[in-house]
Scaffold this motif. Sequence first.
Motif, PDB file in Angstrom:
ATOM      1  N   THR A 215      -5.660  -0.699  -5.312  1.00 41.22           N
ATOM      2  CA  THR A 215      -4.735  -1.379  -4.396  1.00 41.22           C
ATOM      3  C   THR A 215      -5.502  -2.152  -3.334  1.00 41.22           C
ATOM      4  O   THR A 215      -5.124  -3.276  -2.977  1.00 41.22           O
TER       5      THR A 215
ATOM      6  N   ALA B  60       2.504   1.888  -3.471  1.00 37.49           N
ATOM      7  CA  ALA B  60       1.511   2.247  -4.486  1.00 37.49           C
ATOM      8  C   ALA B  60       0.967   3.656  -4.250  1.00 37.49           C
ATOM      9  O   ALA B  60       0.845   4.451  -5.195  1.00 37.49           O
TER      10      ALA B  60
ATOM     11  N   SER C 188      -5.422  -6.182  -2.802  1.00 40.50           N
ATOM     12  CA  SER C 188      -4.991  -6.719  -1.512  1.00 40.50           C
ATOM     13  C   SER C 188      -6.022  -7.686  -0.946  1.00 40.50           C
ATOM     14  O   SER C 188      -5.657  -8.725  -0.373  1.00 40.50           O
TER      15      SER C 188
ATOM     16  N   PHE D  89       0.830  -1.204   0.000  1.00 44.35           N
ATOM     17  CA  PHE D  89       0.000   0.000   0.000  1.00 44.35           C
ATOM     18  C   PHE D  89       0.865   1.254   0.000  1.00 44.35           C
ATOM     19  O   PHE D  89       0.571   2.213  -0.729  1.00 44.35           O
TER      20      PHE D  89
END
Length: 314
Positions: free
Chosen positions: A239, A197, A243, A194
Amino acid sequence: MTTAPARTAVQALPLTWRERARQWLDSEPVLAYLFMSPGWLILLLFMSYPFFLGIWISLTDRTVGFPGGEFVGLRNYRELLHDGVFRLTVINTFIYGFVTVPFKLLLGLLLALLLNQVFPLRNVLRAALLLPWIVPTALSSLAWLMLYDAVLSPFSWMLKNWGLIESNIAFLGTRTNAIISLCIANIWRGTPFFAVAILAGLQAVPQELHEAAAIEGANSLQRFFAVTLPVIKGIIVITTLFSIIWTFADFQLVYVLTKGGPANSTHIFGTFAWQEGIGGAGKLGMGAAVSLYMFPVLALLSALLLRYVRSQEA
């Protein structure tokens, strides 16, 4: 007077098969399909075939060591619905997926905002941030296994020295402790994804917008919600969905730390499918059925991801 009809006659001659083939290959739709054909072939060989083979195996009673297997229809799926361990596995997977991702998002956002500032050794810290993500999962899981050791855990030793506990904590000894321990390890590993990104998205925020908002009297928090967040919103959504998909499909971390224990109480889809299909039970059909129960959730998340991407492109 005589050349024009001859020229017209030449132009009216039918095209040879080579000329027709060249025109066909030069057309944009055909050329696009030709360029995409290697990707389609890879998708067909390495994704579609295993997927449909898994569906077929889930409809049989195939076991390890026996190539055949009788067709049993949806019997494996019905038996799983009445299996208490499978129902607990579903609960564990949703806890593991939807509890860890918000923490990874929040911590990753805070780290990205911090590393976006100018300070000494910033590039060194950015590189160090990637270590939990690039280290092989099995290797980092072994490190966490030592940290959670019932006798030699440095966490227990530190808490005892501080006077907060009197005896060692059984981090992996009970279902509650084990799930919390798994979530902590997953958060540690997933936060850098995270952070990196979102940090890339922060680099794309125009500094002029911040300066204009500051001139208008907006403080740091107001500039974040009015300027920064709208720009990085797309990256955060994509993202987060990635995830969630990866966390639902996780296997190595849980298998190394608990193997689904104690007493099959911390299984997620991946570890329970392995136990039923390859591990102790050896029921390939049942293991495939466990894995395919995860498919609707992942398909829904993937559809949301693709829909969002297309809406941003429109």
